[in-house]
Write a protein that holds these residues in place. Sequence first.
Motif, PDB file in Angstrom:
ATOM      1  N   LEU A  40     -29.625  78.304 -91.667  1.00  0.00           N
ATOM      2  CA  LEU A  40     -28.367  78.260 -90.924  1.00  0.00           C
ATOM      3  C   LEU A  40     -28.553  77.995 -89.438  1.00  0.00           C
ATOM      4  N   ASP A  41     -29.678  78.452 -88.880  1.00  0.00           N
ATOM      5  CA  ASP A  41     -29.860  78.282 -87.442  1.00  0.00           C
ATOM      6  C   ASP A  41     -30.794  77.135 -87.087  1.00  0.00           C
ATOM      7  N   THR A  42     -31.138  76.323 -88.072  1.00  0.00           N
ATOM      8  CA  THR A  42     -31.961  75.140 -87.781  1.00  0.00           C
ATOM      9  C   THR A  42     -31.076  74.089 -87.130  1.00  0.00           C
ATOM     10  N   PRO A  43     -31.541  73.506 -86.019  1.00  0.00           N
ATOM     11  CA  PRO A  43     -30.748  72.416 -85.445  1.00  0.00           C
ATOM     12  C   PRO A  43     -30.719  71.226 -86.394  1.00  0.00           C
ATOM     13  N   ILE A  44     -29.570  70.579 -86.497  1.00  0.00           N
ATOM     14  CA  ILE A  44     -29.455  69.457 -87.418  1.00  0.00           C
ATOM     15  C   ILE A  44     -29.844  68.158 -86.735  1.00  0.00           C
ATOM     16  N   GLU A  45     -30.895  67.542 -87.210  1.00  0.00           N
ATOM     17  CA  GLU A  45     -31.252  66.181 -86.799  1.00  0.00           C
ATOM     18  C   GLU A  45     -32.020  65.553 -87.952  1.00  0.00           C
ATOM     19  N   PHE A  46     -32.277  64.252 -87.861  1.00  0.00           N
ATOM     20  CA  PHE A  46     -32.894  63.540 -88.977  1.00  0.00           C
ATOM     21  C   PHE A  46     -34.160  64.241 -89.483  1.00  0.00           C
ATOM     22  N   ASP A  47     -35.066  64.582 -88.545  1.00  0.00           N
ATOM     23  CA  ASP A  47     -36.378  65.050 -88.967  1.00  0.00           C
ATOM     24  C   ASP A  47     -36.388  66.494 -89.446  1.00  0.00           C
ATOM     25  N   THR A  48     -35.579  67.359 -88.807  1.00  0.00           N
ATOM     26  CA  THR A  48     -35.593  68.756 -89.241  1.00  0.00           C
ATOM     27  C   THR A  48     -35.011  68.883 -90.643  1.00  0.00           C
ATOM     28  N   LEU A  49     -34.032  68.065 -90.966  1.00  0.00           N
ATOM     29  CA  LEU A  49     -33.436  68.147 -92.298  1.00  0.00           C
ATOM     30  C   LEU A  49     -34.444  67.709 -93.357  1.00  0.00           C
ATOM     31  N   ILE A  50     -35.235  66.675 -93.049  1.00  0.00           N
ATOM     32  CA  ILE A  50     -36.255  66.237 -94.002  1.00  0.00           C
ATOM     33  C   ILE A  50     -37.294  67.338 -94.165  1.00  0.00           C
ATOM     34  N   ALA A  51     -37.678  67.961 -93.041  1.00  0.00           N
ATOM     35  CA  ALA A  51     -38.657  69.043 -93.107  1.00  0.00           C
ATOM     36  C   ALA A  51     -38.137  70.195 -93.951  1.00  0.00           C
ATOM     37  N   ALA A  52     -36.830  70.393 -93.953  1.00  0.00           N
ATOM     38  CA  ALA A  52     -36.247  71.495 -94.718  1.00  0.00           C
ATOM     39  C   ALA A  52     -36.000  71.096 -96.170  1.00  0.00           C
ATOM     40  N   GLY A  53     -36.451  69.905 -96.559  1.00  0.00           N
ATOM     41  CA  GLY A  53     -36.335  69.507 -97.959  1.00  0.00           C
ATOM     42  C   GLY A  53     -35.027  68.826 -98.296  1.00  0.00           C
ATOM     43  N   SER A  54     -34.244  68.463 -97.268  1.00  0.00           N
ATOM     44  CA  SER A  54     -33.017  67.737 -97.539  1.00  0.00           C
ATOM     45  C   SER A  54     -33.062  66.456 -96.733  1.00  0.00           C
ATOM     46  N   MET A  55     -31.930  65.871 -96.434  1.00  0.00           N
ATOM     47  CA  MET A  55     -31.898  64.738 -95.522  1.00  0.00           C
ATOM     48  C   MET A  55     -30.503  64.591 -94.940  1.00  0.00           C
ATOM     49  N   MET A  56     -30.428  63.783 -93.881  1.00  0.00           N
ATOM     50  CA  MET A  56     -29.146  63.593 -93.217  1.00  0.00           C
ATOM     51  C   MET A  56     -28.190  62.845 -94.149  1.00  0.00           C
ATOM     52  N   GLY A  57     -28.739  61.826 -94.803  1.00  0.00           N
ATOM     53  CA  GLY A  57     -27.873  61.010 -95.647  1.00  0.00           C
ATOM     54  C   GLY A  57     -26.789  60.394 -94.795  1.00  0.00           C
ATOM     55  N   SER A  58     -25.733  60.009 -95.435  1.00  0.00           N
ATOM     56  CA  SER A  58     -24.693  59.368 -94.655  1.00  0.00           C
ATOM     57  C   SER A  58     -23.764  60.408 -94.044  1.00  0.00           C
ATOM     58  N   GLY A  59     -23.861  61.650 -94.435  1.00  0.00           N
ATOM     59  CA  GLY A  59     -23.100  62.685 -93.754  1.00  0.00           C
ATOM     60  C   GLY A  59     -22.178  63.525 -94.624  1.00  0.00           C
ATOM     61  N   GLY A  60     -22.364  63.472 -95.917  1.00  0.00           N
ATOM     62  CA  GLY A  60     -21.594  64.365 -96.779  1.00  0.00           C
ATOM     63  C   GLY A  60     -22.145  65.778 -96.630  1.00  0.00           C
ATOM     64  N   MET A  61     -21.281  66.754 -96.613  1.00  0.00           N
ATOM     65  CA  MET A  61     -21.739  68.131 -96.477  1.00  0.00           C
ATOM     66  C   MET A  61     -20.883  68.985 -97.407  1.00  0.00           C
ATOM     67  N   ILE A  62     -21.485  69.449 -98.483  1.00  0.00           N
ATOM     68  CA  ILE A  62     -20.708  70.208 -99.454  1.00  0.00           C
ATOM     69  C   ILE A  62     -21.150  71.664 -99.418  1.00  0.00           C
ATOM     70  N   VAL A  63     -20.199  72.530 -99.117  1.00  0.00           N
ATOM     71  CA  VAL A  63     -20.519  73.942 -98.937  1.00  0.00           C
ATOM     72  C   VAL A  63     -20.299  74.695-100.247  1.00  0.00           C
ATOM     73  N   MET A  64     -21.272  75.546-100.590  1.00  0.00           N
ATOM     74  CA  MET A  64     -21.151  76.291-101.840  1.00  0.00           C
ATOM     75  C   MET A  64     -21.167  77.792-101.594  1.00  0.00           C
ATOM     76  N   ASP A  65     -20.436  78.516-102.395  1.00  0.00           N
ATOM     77  CA  ASP A  65     -20.400  79.965-102.229  1.00  0.00           C
ATOM     78  C   ASP A  65     -21.035  80.646-103.425  1.00  0.00           C
ATOM     79  N   GLU A  66     -20.912  81.963-103.486  1.00  0.00           N
ATOM     80  CA  GLU A  66     -21.602  82.741-104.506  1.00  0.00           C
ATOM     81  C   GLU A  66     -21.194  82.381-105.935  1.00  0.00           C
TER      82      GLU A  66
END
Lengths: 597, 132
Positions: A409-435
């Motif tokens: 949650l507190d990782t800054p969002i940029e191209f490289d940090t997202l890849i490092a976190a195992g995801s990617m920026m992609g074109s910008g879809g962001m789908i939030v999921m709950d419990e």
Amino acid sequence: MAKYSMHILVCGGTGCRAAQSTKITENLKQELDANNLSETVQVIETGCFGFCEKGPIVKIMPDNTFYTQVKAEDAKEIVAEHIIKGRKVNRLLYIDPTKKEKVDDSKHMGFYRKQLRIALRNCGFIDPENIDEYIAREGYEALGRCLAEMTPQDVIKIIKDSGLRGRGGGGFPTGLKWEFASKYQADQKYVVCNADEGDPGAFMDRSILEGDPHSVIEAMAICGYSIGATKGLVYIRAEYPLAIKRLQVAIQQAREYGLLGKNILGSNFEFDIELRYGAGAFVCGEETALIHSMEGQRGEPTVKPPFPAESGYWGKPTNVNNVETFANIPVIILKGAQWFRSIGTEKSPGTKVFALAGKINNVGLIEVPMGITLREIIFEIGGGIKDDKKFKAVQTGGPSGGCLTEKHLDTPIEFDTLIAAGSMMGSGGMIVMDEDDCMVAVAKFYLEFTVEESCGKCAPCRIGNKRLHETLEKICKGNGTREDIELLQNMSRVIKDTALCGLGQTSPNPVLSTIDNFWDEYIEHVDHKKCRSGVCKDLMQYVINPDNCVGCTACARVCPVGAISGERKAVHKIDPALCIKCGACIEKCKFNAIFIQ
Amino acid sequence: MTKVKSLADLRKMKEELQNKVNLREKGDNVEKLIQIKVGMGTSGIASGAKEIFNFFIEELEKRNIEAVVTQTGDMGYNFAEPTVEVTVPGKDPIVFGNVTIQKADKIIECYIKNGELVEGILPENYDKIDNK
């Protein structure tokens, strides 16, 4: 010319139009006419405001009043109260979800406070079907300056210095791409705008084309000037009728003003744009597949190199950029590379548009500086999770991306940090999921999508993804083992390494990232045959609580498959082998004796 | 439509077209601009607030003063309609009562341009909740 003292902006994006915003515009105009105000108050249909959750949106300027969920019938009240008497229509004001207070000024809305709009600068502000409004906002000034004051190399240098990276997903430096294309010599070169937006839940590019089509046209002309191309093509999906229409109107207007065509703004430069329609295949967002599709061939990717910069559309040097990338270009030319670098982070300057979707209060379109944290996006701009549930994960990058969890949650969002976190920026879809979301089922959903969208040219993607999907299905049905999880991981790595194009190389990401981040849930599914979110139906069991059951036989009578047995006035039992989990018994039971395990 | 033949043409066009959207641009940064609110409740309108409202819009533009003119509800000073509230950035808002066209002209010339006060200022008789 009529002198207007007030402007009423009505959202004309696809979302708000679906909720009858065109009718609102009509009614407002009628009401103004009836009150003799059409000379003093102007009604303008704009592009998307981004706040789609509470659409249709009506904004009144200059007092910045922001009305949400407006209905066609409300036009009368808005005109009678706000326009004539100057009293805001209280019941239409936006209510802040955290403070539960009414907010009358869009500047005080959490949704807008953290945003910085560059690519969306004109969306929700100008009338997209009126080139004059774009020109009034310094439109085509950047193109004019490029043609009059800069050489093509100067333009490329500014874009290179700005550090702008491709907003379509990969994050490749745009200036570098232009430079490659400019170096190849040919009798014809092409500029292509990739508007084949295919991620589930993403609508960034559509909104830009609907809200500010001229910014893309201007940027394509600038690109044409710098790489030496005279033809531009927009590859747009046929499912975007409104975006297509507004783009056509905009191209026509630009031609009439001589901003497209021969001798643009008195120079020797010539440029024109045509549209090409895609049939909505996800793989056609990949640039080689896109080019094949434009040529009328099957939308299948080919091996790079040769890159399109060398041999693209009809074998000619071609530069392909995404819609949002183009929308940034005119501003960078006007304000300079240094200005752009001052926004965002060092490695990812500028802003990014995201489409917020899923279990979040403020669903909509946002543009934020790079380096912002997920927490700020979800809890401040997004207004938190719906119904006060617990945040579980956010999926970024669509079917090619992965899931990020609380620890990110507190990782800054940029191209490289997202890849490092195992995801990617992609074109910008962001789908939030709950419990309530099951992560195994989420991975399965994305695989279903890739299996459907795989073009089938290479074996790893065609067969591998199918096998991944089958294995996930097996786990969701309760037949999975630990070996299956291992198989998923191995197979994923092989597909990533061997698939031909970006689609296959990234399709296992949702599987890998959910296994990494939600190992416990996978283990529960295979070892204990349990789905904690209650999504995987096959893992649920209907059970009768003996303490509450009075033996009324109501459930046994309503069960369509005869799975419930028991004597009158004695505790009943459900046979899990027969039960089809239809839920009829729960509805019938008056004693709350049946529950789901 | 005529063609735009040069960058200079384009810039000229932009200047001419700008007032089409600058109402909206002003709305986006009101706190930095002079704000004029004309009280247009029923009694304000009956006393001629509408003419005052139009006068401000037209004259401020003619005299090249960047300001946002908005209408607002009844301010409560019904004994002194039409009432106009003027906020110069960095200063407290001032409410003028019994505003006529002549007085509106004076407000622009004296107060807005030179910061000199004009007679007819109404004492503030309430606190705003945002100061609390």
